[in-house]
Design an enzyme around this catalytic site. Structure first.
Site, PDB file in Angstrom:
ATOM      1  N   ASP A   1       0.848  -1.192   0.000  1.00 47.09           N
ATOM      2  CA  ASP A   1       0.000   0.000   0.000  1.00 47.09           C
ATOM      3  C   ASP A   1       0.880   1.237   0.000  1.00 47.09           C
ATOM      4  O   ASP A   1       2.080   1.178   0.301  1.00 47.09           O
ATOM      5  CB  ASP A   1      -0.953   0.001   1.201  1.00 47.09           C
ATOM      6  CG  ASP A   1      -0.212  -0.060   2.530  1.00 47.09           C
ATOM      7  OD1 ASP A   1       0.766  -0.824   2.629  1.00 47.09           O
ATOM      8  OD2 ASP A   1      -0.602   0.653   3.480  1.00 47.09           O
TER       9      ASP A   1
ATOM     10  N   GLU B   1      -0.188  -1.092   5.752  1.00 46.61           N
ATOM     11  CA  GLU B   1       0.893  -0.569   6.597  1.00 46.61           C
ATOM     12  C   GLU B   1       0.757   0.928   6.814  1.00 46.61           C
ATOM     13  O   GLU B   1       0.957   1.429   7.927  1.00 46.61           O
ATOM     14  CB  GLU B   1       2.257  -0.892   5.961  1.00 46.61           C
ATOM     15  CG  GLU B   1       3.442  -0.628   6.882  1.00 46.61           C
ATOM     16  CD  GLU B   1       4.014   0.780   6.772  1.00 46.61           C
ATOM     17  OE1 GLU B   1       4.853   1.132   7.629  1.00 46.61           O
ATOM     18  OE2 GLU B   1       3.632   1.526   5.846  1.00 46.61           O
TER      19      GLU B   1
END
Length: 500
Positions: A127, A192
């Site tokens: 991400d 994350e």
């Protein structure tokens, strides 16, 4: 006649015509050649991954679908390597407005289970932070753009490039028909940047299954301290993030009607925030330095050995002057001493123009970066006690509330572990020089989670240069770092197998 024949024979021998053929190239040489020859293919794969707008920070359906697509692409890539892939469903995320969004799965993958080989587990995330070209990007942030050997794109260095470099290294062993010298496991997540939702619980749940055979854990999610010199990271600071609310009432006041007769909440808050740290960066909270690990002579030597050009660092940071003058002081205050930063005030008027308002309720935001051997819960008590003491002396009838919303412990590794020795050897082999041994002033909580929960050695092996601009506009990874980083991971596998 005999003499001339003997002379001819000697000349042949001297010219090497009768010498033995050159030895075949070693495994790493073959791998390096392959990576060089196929680097455009590796860059193309990074281009395809950067094109996915896998933003986990903004909770909107379109971006969440992009995240799911990114995780599916990675799962397919790992399966093509020959890895078995478990896509762990984390369910959905409930949003404040009652809406729910699917959480991206966490990928647990493994390749090889030879008990004679060490098992190395790689953690990475797919991400990214939000990015828009209008925010100051030179080009579309989701179109990988190469300029002078720099590969610009959101996620290029944080963290899609390093994840792919690891995959490149693994795949190249098969491509050159070399046995992979280690068993490899992967933990790839997609949240994350939004707090790694569900990851810690999964690590605890899989401790006796997926992680049972893991010997070492490697993370590549930070940067070097310079543009050209590689580094090994052996520590990160923790973080305690606080909110301090001062409230008189929920509505704001008109300063012409009420100014001069109120205990103003914003004045109270400014006094509270001003009591936290002095102009030299020293934290004023009593007891805050009591648990900081003492400075040893060996540790001092590590700061002296670090290659940091202060002038370049200052210029690249666009800062006229730092709080400290020497390299050693700057590194120590970034890595081994706590720091306190004030981040903002919620509820105060911050728009352009002149609005004569007295806020009825304000919230100050600040955080403390923690270092060994500070404890989150002790720091929380010290902060609350200090702010309550300062507030009581103001004799204000307003209501003050202090809350800690994030509490992350610092992390420190044992640099005598085998994988740190293997990484140093690999860096010497690929880059021809010793690495900087560095800490990271920010927090990477998964390192501490892995170390405490699994009781495994954790290594941080960064690939990106100091100017890569993670989270910033024009984030990039240099082609050289990406390609040489792929070779570095391959060399690390070989060195790890030797030491194991």
């Amino acid at each position: 006649m005999k003499a001339s024949a003997l002379l001819a024979l000697l000349l042949l021998l001297d010219g090497g015509m009768l010498s033995s053929p050159a030895p075949p190239p070693g495994p790493l040489e073959k791998i390096g050649r392959y990576i060089d020859l196929h680097q455009d293919e590796f860059v193309q794969t990074l281009r395809e991954w950067v094109a996915v707008e896998s933003d986990s920070v903004q909770p909107v359906p379109r971006l969440r679908q992009e995240l799911l697509r990114m995780m599916a692409m990675a799962a397919e890539k790992l399966q093509r390597l020959g890895a078995s892939v478990d896509s762990v469903d984390l369910g959905s995320q409930q949003l404040p407005g009652g809406q729910s969004l699917p959480l991206p799965p966490i990928l647990l993958a493994e390749l090889g289970n030879d008990p004679r080989k060490p098992t190395v587990c790689f953690y990475g995330h797919l991400d990214v932070q939000p990015a828009k070209q209008g925010d100051g990007w030179l080009a579309d942030p989701y179109t990988l753009t190469e300029v002078d050997g720099k590969l610009y794109g959101r996620g290029a260095t944080d963290n899609k490039g390093p994840v792919l470099a690891w995959i490149n290294a693994v795949s190249t062993f098969g491509a050159v028909e070399q046995d992979l010298p280690v068993n490899v496991k992967f933990v790839l997540e997609g949240m994350e940047e939004a707090g790694s939702v569900g990851l810690e619980e999964l690590v605890r749940r899989e401790k006796e299954r997926f992680f049972a055979g893991v010997d070492y854990i490697l993370i590549s999610d930070n940067l070097w301290l310079s543009r050209k010199k590689p580094a090994l990271t052996y520590g990160t600071r923790g973080n305690s993030y606080f909110l301090v609310e001062v409230k008189c009432r929920t509505q704001d006041f008109h300063s012409g009607t009420f100014g001069g007769i109120l205990h103003e909440p914003l004045a109270d808050l400014v006094a509270l925030l001003g009591s936290l740290v002095d102009s030299s960066g020293h934290i004023l909270i009593p007891g805050i330095y009591d648990s900081v690990a003492p400075l040893t002579e060996d540790e001092k030597d590590t700061y002296k050995a670090v290659d940091l050009d202060l002038e370049e660092y200052r210029n690249s940071s666009q800062v006229e002057k730092f709080l400290f003058e020497t390299k050693e002081e700057i590194l120590m205050h970034l890595w081994r001493y706590p720091s306190l930063s004030i981040h903002g005030i919620e509820g105060a008027f911050d728009e352009p123009g002149a609005k004569t308002v007295i806020p009825g309720r304000v919230v100050g935001k600040f955080s403390i970066r923690l270092v060994p051997h500070m404890n989150v819960s002790v720091v929380e008590k010290q902060v609350k006690r200090h702010l309550e003491d300062v507030f009581s002396k103001r004799n204000s009838p307003n209501h003050m509330t202090v809350s800690m919303v994030v509490g992350l412990q610092p992390w420190l590794a044992n640099t005598d572990d085998n994988q740190y020795l293997a990484a140093k050897r690999a860096i010497r082999t690929v880059f021809g020089r010793e690495p900087d041994m560095i800490r990271d002033g920010s927090s990477i909580p998964i390192a501490k989670i892995f170390q405490d929960t699994l009781q495994k050695s954790v290594l941080m092996l960064p690939l990106g240069a100091v100017d890569d601009g993670e989270h910033s506009q024009n984030e990039k990874i240099n082609r050289w770092n990406y390609i040489e980083g792929s070779k570095l991971f391959a060399a690390f596998f070989l060195e790890m197998a030797k030491l194991h």
